[in-house]
Design a protein around this motif. Sequence first.
Motif, PDB file in Angstrom:
ATOM      1  N   LEU A 190       2.227   3.665 -17.643  1.00  0.00           N
ATOM      2  CA  LEU A 190       3.533   2.196 -17.016  1.00  0.00           C
ATOM      3  C   LEU A 190       3.368   2.894 -15.445  1.00  0.00           C
ATOM      4  O   LEU A 190       3.074   1.580 -14.821  1.00  0.00           O
ATOM      5  CB  LEU A 190       5.182   2.689 -17.295  1.00  0.00           C
ATOM      6  N   TYR A 191       3.424   3.502 -14.842  1.00  0.00           N
ATOM      7  CA  TYR A 191       2.764   3.388 -13.575  1.00  0.00           C
ATOM      8  C   TYR A 191       1.600   3.211 -13.454  1.00  0.00           C
ATOM      9  O   TYR A 191       1.640   2.308 -11.751  1.00  0.00           O
ATOM     10  CB  TYR A 191       2.821   4.677 -13.144  1.00  0.00           C
ATOM     11  N   LEU A 192       0.914   3.293 -14.182  1.00  0.00           N
ATOM     12  CA  LEU A 192      -0.619   3.149 -13.730  1.00  0.00           C
ATOM     13  C   LEU A 192      -0.930   1.514 -13.741  1.00  0.00           C
ATOM     14  O   LEU A 192      -1.675   0.718 -12.751  1.00  0.00           O
ATOM     15  CB  LEU A 192      -1.880   3.730 -14.867  1.00  0.00           C
ATOM     16  N   GLN A 220       1.419  -0.848 -13.407  1.00  0.00           N
ATOM     17  CA  GLN A 220       2.118  -1.114 -11.681  1.00  0.00           C
ATOM     18  C   GLN A 220       1.027  -0.426 -10.175  1.00  0.00           C
ATOM     19  O   GLN A 220       1.099  -1.938  -9.504  1.00  0.00           O
ATOM     20  CB  GLN A 220       3.124  -0.083 -11.831  1.00  0.00           C
ATOM     21  N   ILE A 221       0.575   0.027 -10.751  1.00  0.00           N
ATOM     22  CA  ILE A 221      -0.243   0.253  -9.150  1.00  0.00           C
ATOM     23  C   ILE A 221      -2.049  -1.136  -9.640  1.00  0.00           C
ATOM     24  O   ILE A 221      -1.590  -1.402  -8.150  1.00  0.00           O
ATOM     25  CB  ILE A 221      -1.116   1.688  -9.964  1.00  0.00           C
ATOM     26  N   ASN A 222      -2.056  -0.631 -10.750  1.00  0.00           N
ATOM     27  CA  ASN A 222      -3.084  -2.127 -11.061  1.00  0.00           C
ATOM     28  C   ASN A 222      -2.887  -2.818 -10.033  1.00  0.00           C
ATOM     29  O   ASN A 222      -3.953  -4.043  -9.716  1.00  0.00           O
ATOM     30  CB  ASN A 222      -3.612  -1.755 -12.955  1.00  0.00           C
ATOM     31  N   GLU A 223      -1.677  -3.893 -10.760  1.00  0.00           N
ATOM     32  CA  GLU A 223      -1.461  -4.871 -10.919  1.00  0.00           C
ATOM     33  C   GLU A 223      -0.897  -5.055  -9.272  1.00  0.00           C
ATOM     34  O   GLU A 223      -0.989  -6.606  -8.435  1.00  0.00           O
ATOM     35  CB  GLU A 223       0.421  -4.997 -11.527  1.00  0.00           C
ATOM     36  N   LEU A 224      -0.353  -3.829  -8.365  1.00  0.00           N
ATOM     37  CA  LEU A 224      -0.293  -3.640  -6.856  1.00  0.00           C
ATOM     38  C   LEU A 224      -1.569  -4.153  -6.211  1.00  0.00           C
ATOM     39  O   LEU A 224      -1.671  -4.729  -4.949  1.00  0.00           O
ATOM     40  CB  LEU A 224       0.646  -2.845  -6.150  1.00  0.00           C
ATOM     41  N   ASN A 225      -2.553  -3.110  -6.745  1.00  0.00           N
ATOM     42  CA  ASN A 225      -4.012  -3.339  -5.937  1.00  0.00           C
ATOM     43  C   ASN A 225      -4.105  -4.709  -6.331  1.00  0.00           C
ATOM     44  O   ASN A 225      -5.468  -5.454  -5.460  1.00  0.00           O
ATOM     45  CB  ASN A 225      -5.162  -2.574  -6.984  1.00  0.00           C
ATOM     46  N   ARG A 226      -4.694  -5.133  -7.834  1.00  0.00           N
ATOM     47  CA  ARG A 226      -4.323  -6.807  -7.538  1.00  0.00           C
ATOM     48  C   ARG A 226      -4.490  -8.040  -6.843  1.00  0.00           C
ATOM     49  O   ARG A 226      -4.538  -8.329  -5.772  1.00  0.00           O
ATOM     50  CB  ARG A 226      -4.473  -7.412  -9.015  1.00  0.00           C
ATOM     51  N   ILE A 227      -2.718  -7.400  -6.549  1.00  0.00           N
ATOM     52  CA  ILE A 227      -2.286  -8.217  -5.355  1.00  0.00           C
ATOM     53  C   ILE A 227      -2.638  -7.970  -3.598  1.00  0.00           C
ATOM     54  O   ILE A 227      -2.889  -9.280  -3.250  1.00  0.00           O
ATOM     55  CB  ILE A 227      -0.163  -7.989  -5.651  1.00  0.00           C
ATOM     56  N   GLU A 262       0.497  -0.724   0.162  1.00  0.00           N
ATOM     57  CA  GLU A 262      -0.311  -0.208  -0.048  1.00  0.00           C
ATOM     58  C   GLU A 262       1.080   1.773   0.472  1.00  0.00           C
ATOM     59  O   GLU A 262       0.654   1.781  -0.586  1.00  0.00           O
ATOM     60  CB  GLU A 262      -1.051  -0.093   1.114  1.00  0.00           C
ATOM     61  N   LYS A 263       2.110   1.552   0.223  1.00  0.00           N
ATOM     62  CA  LYS A 263       2.426   2.713   0.824  1.00  0.00           C
ATOM     63  C   LYS A 263       3.773   2.760  -0.802  1.00  0.00           C
ATOM     64  O   LYS A 263       3.805   3.569  -0.795  1.00  0.00           O
ATOM     65  CB  LYS A 263       3.765   2.236   1.529  1.00  0.00           C
ATOM     66  N   LEU A 319       3.623   5.377  -6.051  1.00  0.00           N
ATOM     67  CA  LEU A 319       2.983   5.384  -7.077  1.00  0.00           C
ATOM     68  C   LEU A 319       2.355   7.197  -7.963  1.00  0.00           C
ATOM     69  O   LEU A 319       2.433   7.125  -9.240  1.00  0.00           O
ATOM     70  CB  LEU A 319       3.306   3.977  -7.770  1.00  0.00           C
ATOM     71  N   GLN A 320       1.540   6.505  -6.882  1.00  0.00           N
ATOM     72  CA  GLN A 320       0.277   7.539  -7.312  1.00  0.00           C
ATOM     73  C   GLN A 320       0.897   8.904  -7.469  1.00  0.00           C
ATOM     74  O   GLN A 320       0.810   9.881  -7.869  1.00  0.00           O
ATOM     75  CB  GLN A 320      -1.017   7.420  -5.943  1.00  0.00           C
ATOM     76  N   GLN A 321       1.588   9.388  -6.400  1.00  0.00           N
ATOM     77  CA  GLN A 321       2.385  11.042  -6.404  1.00  0.00           C
ATOM     78  C   GLN A 321       2.705  11.158  -7.696  1.00  0.00           C
ATOM     79  O   GLN A 321       3.048  12.050  -8.224  1.00  0.00           O
ATOM     80  CB  GLN A 321       3.535  10.951  -5.046  1.00  0.00           C
ATOM     81  N   LYS A 322       4.287   9.653  -8.361  1.00  0.00           N
ATOM     82  CA  LYS A 322       4.665  10.033  -9.071  1.00  0.00           C
ATOM     83  C   LYS A 322       3.867  10.399 -10.610  1.00  0.00           C
ATOM     84  O   LYS A 322       3.737  11.125 -11.837  1.00  0.00           O
ATOM     85  CB  LYS A 322       5.299   9.008  -9.466  1.00  0.00           C
TER      86      LYS A 322
END
Length: 390
Positions: free
Chosen positions: A74-76, A78-85, A53-54, A59-62
């Motif tokens: 690319l950032y989006l 990564q965010i979607n993949e981490l949210n899925r995890i 979550e951190k 990534l959202q700030q970037k």
Amino acid sequence: MLLNTEIQKILKSKKFFIALIITIGLNLFYCWFVYNEENKSIESTKQYIAYTEKQIKELQQKLKKEKDDMKKRLYLEQINELNRIIQKEKLKMQYASNPKKEIEERARYYKMRYEISQKAGDYKELEINKVNYQILNENIKRKKYYSVGRQFDGWTYLLSQSYGIAFFIIIVLALLIGSGIVSDEYREGTAKILKTMPVKRSNIILSKFIATVLTVSALVIGIQIVFFIVLNLITDSFKYYDVYCNWISKYKVIGFKIYPVSDGVKLLNLLECSLLQLLTEIILILAISGAIMFFSTIFENGAFASISFFAIIIAISIFRQKILILKRPILKLLSLIFPWELSMVYTNSLPGEIEWIYASFYIVIGLNLLMTVIFVLASMKIFEHREKVL
């Protein structure tokens, strides 16, 4: 009379008390280790979720500051993949406190996999997914939302012993008790006295073998049953005795080839699986006790008997996987001698290269019983020959 004497001799020896302490100690350590690992797993999952979550926030700030469209995508991603995890890990946490939801989700998953396998014509996957779906579906009908391994109770303790733990304990106890059961007679000079006894020499070896089997069985299985009862009482898990477990499905064997049977699958519940586990342990105790007594009859020194037997076990374990890829199916039977992972005897999810072992429960029992007879008969012959020399 002779058997009673041998049993009393074992019970009065220091080796028996050492074996008793070792057995209880190993089981206590195993329970502590598994329970501790489960707690660590929950804490590590929480820490992993917090850390992920951190990362998402960073990534959202970037993403807000970035102007390049390619980097934004690319950032989006990564965010979607981490949210899925995170979602997946949170579901695991929910399942820990909501077994009903877990069982229902798993049933839906296996039903979906079954339908996919059916369309693809993958009969091996079809059978496995069908069995797992049927098991879960039957448990849902019974309103018994229980999953082996979700909590550390008596059922999980006993069935998890099949993954090498029971084999290790049996080996240790058989070496400790059986390695000197005949060789000590040579070393102490009492072998000469045995020939004056009005009994058949074969009966002497047979009584020593039975005494070893009974002692090792009492220590291994007796203490397992005690732990099983205590853990189930603590967790109130005896009520799940009729919950189905995915250890067995029905397969048809033609020669050394295995063919799945789509209908008439045999499902086993936790009680049946536990009894099967104990039966397999008894067969293993017979085979290992026979083997260690064979080496004890050959050597006058119990240490040499132990080393020789241990070397054989190591060799079989090392070459087990290499044996399985041999072209001659009959030679693959060697891999079933002393199966250190008892679950391989009756599981329905083995690797493809050893798929013919799917229905090998009776083969494993028959082979190890045959080895037991060979070892015991050989011990009798060697003992008679050495007696003539003495």
